[in-house]
Design a protein around this motif. Structure first.
Motif, PDB file in Angstrom:
ATOM      1  N   MET A 133      -6.947   0.702   0.638  1.00  0.00           N
ATOM      2  CA  MET A 133      -7.330  -0.682   0.936  1.00  0.00           C
ATOM      3  C   MET A 133      -8.828  -0.769   1.218  1.00  0.00           C
ATOM      4  O   MET A 133      -9.253  -1.036   2.337  1.00  0.00           O
ATOM      5  CB  MET A 133      -6.529  -1.194   2.140  1.00  0.00           C
ATOM      6  CG  MET A 133      -6.638  -2.697   2.367  1.00  0.00           C
ATOM      7  SD  MET A 133      -5.769  -3.652   1.105  1.00  0.00           S
ATOM      8  CE  MET A 133      -5.850  -5.294   1.851  1.00  0.00           C
TER       9      MET A 133
ATOM     10  N   LYS B 271      -2.830   3.448   5.917  1.00  0.00           N
ATOM     11  CA  LYS B 271      -3.851   3.009   4.977  1.00  0.00           C
ATOM     12  C   LYS B 271      -4.794   4.163   4.667  1.00  0.00           C
ATOM     13  O   LYS B 271      -5.220   4.891   5.554  1.00  0.00           O
ATOM     14  CB  LYS B 271      -4.666   1.846   5.562  1.00  0.00           C
ATOM     15  CG  LYS B 271      -3.896   0.539   5.665  1.00  0.00           C
ATOM     16  CD  LYS B 271      -4.800  -0.572   6.163  1.00  0.00           C
ATOM     17  CE  LYS B 271      -4.040  -1.882   6.281  1.00  0.00           C
ATOM     18  NZ  LYS B 271      -4.902  -2.985   6.760  1.00  0.00           N
TER      19      LYS B 271
ATOM     20  N   LEU C 296       0.846  -1.195   0.000  1.00  0.00           N
ATOM     21  CA  LEU C 296       0.000   0.000   0.000  1.00  0.00           C
ATOM     22  C   LEU C 296       0.881   1.244   0.000  1.00  0.00           C
ATOM     23  O   LEU C 296       1.670   1.451   0.920  1.00  0.00           O
ATOM     24  CB  LEU C 296      -0.914   0.006   1.230  1.00  0.00           C
ATOM     25  CG  LEU C 296      -1.846  -1.189   1.387  1.00  0.00           C
ATOM     26  CD1 LEU C 296      -2.642  -1.076   2.684  1.00  0.00           C
ATOM     27  CD2 LEU C 296      -2.797  -1.295   0.209  1.00  0.00           C
TER      28      LEU C 296
END
Length: 650
Positions: free
Chosen positions: A186, A209, A45
């Motif tokens: 995500m 994230k 990520l």
């Protein structure tokens, strides 16, 4: 750390040296050694523009057997542009790896030719989901011996509706292959892919994230719905060196905004799905070459755009999804540089800003729309710096004696004044009577809350008033000050204005027995209070053009909200029925996206309603804002003061 410490072989290090790479980015530093040392699935990520292609590209190239012509690696990307970009980068990385071929597979090109390229021996195929699935159905590509599968920009692919295509492709690949998933965010769909098709994936996260790019500052500007386009122009004028992507929610809005910008003299172009592939290529070539300063795009069309040094991302309308905003803002602030993400919102959308702040962990700074004085000052200093930094072209030397002769009677001070007056006059004339968009936004909020009263007054342009003179007159008469009188709308023989409701009795009383140059001046509350321009009581009930007889068309078909209050700029009764040129575009009434899935979305006031089919036509010039101003020339006033020549849209 340097690249030679990551475990890469000599051919790849030589390519890195050729490209001038010195220090790996954070995602490259974390991912490359891991992928080289461990044979396992991985989820990485990291924000767009952080070097993810090299992070998976170098390990993939080192692990591929270049002596075999079997397709061993598959990279899936969401758009044609990103597919081609990855392919070109992989070819650069592999230029010292003998016998290795990378082939791009995407829609809009000859599928037979792409199949022939693969049949010649392509160890790595870079593909869009739709074209790859099509080739698999036709038996044009063999991925039964695939060893590596990379999903790049996975969140974007899933947000674009490619979930079924991706799952179909992955289901036909060998179970023992390794899958590397790279994504900026995500969301649930990405986590679902990881769960279904990956085995105990290692997760690498750069930042947090769903976090926005660190080098991007976030600003928002609150405007009245009908002032959205005017706000966009002022933001562009206040940033003379702007190199930006402007995001709209629909193809129709994208095309319309781009056309208005071009007509107003800006170097702009549209990028959306209705353009042919050749048109899209031409637009992107012009944008990369900086012939276009303002690229107006839909989210889908803009995916995969990788252009350096974008200074601003402007959210003309907020997207439906939080993740989409993250991708938008990630177009700027790349490679350690700073960038700005601007959001134009109405009061009803303020809750979205709060949600963005909470989810992204970023503070959004509220700013006011620049006024004419600020813009003029910025433009003058920009011109001064441009002149100061210009390198002298000595080919002009032969012309200097004649020029000096023309200017010999001017002092240095007079010459400077004349040079800068050219720029100053353009902006000063354009903005000297421009409305205060910030006050318009405040007035709209007060109208929604019922804290404002709108009045009719029987004086107008025929009495030698414009909106500024009338506002000054009313301020002096009522003593309410600069912000006490707002939304002044001056017509031929009458006008309208607003004050806070608490001042209503005072205003009415002041004009009960008032005369101006021997003429009785009357002020009355309009029917419907703050929202509608119709005088109360009997007598002269002037109706706007949307009611009564005459021309019943909307003041701006295709741009207004049919269920909203009537626009105050609609002409009433007889006389000039054209819209005020300062209100060139009304951006309410946008069709909502049918895929609403997030609490971030929801009602957007006037912006959430579906328009009727009769509004699908392109608005006429008169409906967009009256007669067209003269084309830009040395002795004419342009539609917009934006510096730079008009360019034909690609």
């Amino acid at each position: 750390m340097t690249f030679d410490q990551l475990g890469l072989n000599e051919p790849l290090l030589q390519a890195i040296a050729d490209m001038g790479f010195v220090t790996p980015s954070e995602i490259q530093e974390k991912a490359i050694p891991t992928l080289l040392e461990e044979d396992r699935d991985m989820v990485a990520l990291a924000q767009t523009g952080t070097g993810k292609t090299a992070a998976f590209g170098f390990p993939l190239l080192q692990k591929i057997d270049a002596s075999s012509k079997t397709t061993q690696g598959l990279i899936i990307a969401p758009t044609r542009e990103l597919c081609l970009q990855i392919t070109n980068e992989m070819k650069l990385y592999a230029k010292h790896v003998k016998g290795l071929r990378v082939v791009a597979v995407y829609g809009g090109a000859n599928i037979q030719e792409q199949a022939r390229e693969i049949s010649k021996g392509a160890q790595i195929v870079v593909a869009t989901p739709g074209r790859m699935q099509d080739m698999m159905r036709r038996g044009m590509v063999n991925i039964t011996k695939l060893s590596y599968c990379v999903l790049d920009e996975a969140d974007e692919m899933l947000n674009m509706g490619f979930y079924e295509d991706i799952t179909t492709i992955l289901a036909d690949t060998p179970e023992d292959k390794l899958t590397w998933l790279f994504s900026a965010t995500m969301p649930r769909e990405v986590a679902r892919i990881a769960k279904e098709f990956m085995v105990s994936p290692l997760e690498i996260t750069v930042g947090s994230k769903n976090e926005g790019a660190k080098n991007v500052s976030h600003e928002f500007y609150v405007v009245h719905t009908r002032d959205r386009y005017q706000a966009l122009k002022r933001l562009a004028d206040a940033n003379p060196a702007i190199f930006s992507v402007i995001f709209c929610r629909t193809k129709r809005d994208t095309q319309k905004v781009a056309e208005l910008l071009i007509e107003d003299g800006y170097n702009a172009a549209a990028l959306h799905g209705d353009l042919s592939q050749n048109q899209r290529d031409l637009v992107m070539k012009s944008f990369r070459g900086r012939q276009i300063q303002m690229l107006v795009a839909t989210d889908v069309a803009a995916r995969g755009i990788d252009v350096d040094d974008i200074t601003h991302v402007i959210n003309y309308q907020l997207p439906d999804e939080i993740e989409t905003y993250t991708h938008r803002s990630g177009r700027t602030g790349r490679a350690g540089k700073t960038g700005t993400s601007m959001v134009i919102v109405t009061k009803s959308e303020m809750r979205k800003i709060k949600q963005l702040e909470k989810i992204l962990g970023k503070k959004f700074e509220q700013k006011t729309i620049p006024d004419g004085k600020e813009i003029t000052q910025v433009q003058l200093f920009h011109l001064a710096n441009k002149i100061n930094n210009t390198e002298v072209n000595h080919d002009i030397d032969s012309y200097l004696p004649a020029i000096e002769e023309v200017l010999e009677d001017l002092s240095k001070e007079e010459l400077i004044k004349k040079v800068f007056s050219v720029e100053f006059t353009r902006f000063f004339n354009y903005y000297k009577k421009a409305k205060d968009l910030n006050q318009n936004a405040v007035a709209a909020f007060k109208e929604e809350s019922g804290d404002t009263t709108r009045y009719f007054i029987n004086v107008g342009r025929k009495d030698d008033f414009d909106w500024m003179k009338l506002k000054d007159f009313l301020k002096e008469k009522t003593g309410l000050g600069q912000d006490g009188i707002y939304r002044v709308d001056c017509k031929d023989s009458f006008s309208f204005f607003n004050t806070d409701t608490e001042h209503k009795e005072k205003v009415i009383a002041l004009f009960e027995d008032f005369s101006l140059d021997g003429r009785r001046v009357s002020v009355e509350e309009t029917q419907g209070g703050g929202g509608r321009d119709r005088k109360r009581g009997g007598g002269d009930r002037r109706r706007n053009d949307r009611r009564g007889g005459g021309d019943r068309r909307s003041s701006f078909k295709g741009g207004g909200d049919r269920g909203r209050r009537r626009n105050d700029d609609d002409r009433r009764g007889g006389g000039d029925r054209r819209r005020n040129s300062d209100d060139r575009s009304s951006e309410g009434g946008r069709r909502r996206n049918d895929s609403d899935r997030s609490s971030y979305r929801g009602s957007e006031g006037g912006e959430g309603r579906r328009r009727s089919s009769s509004e699908d036509r392109k608005p006429t010039r008169a409906e967009r804002g009256g007669p067209r101003s003269p084309r830009r020339s040395s002795d004419s006033t342009p539609n917009s003061p934006f510096s730079g020549k008009r360019r034909r849209r690609s």
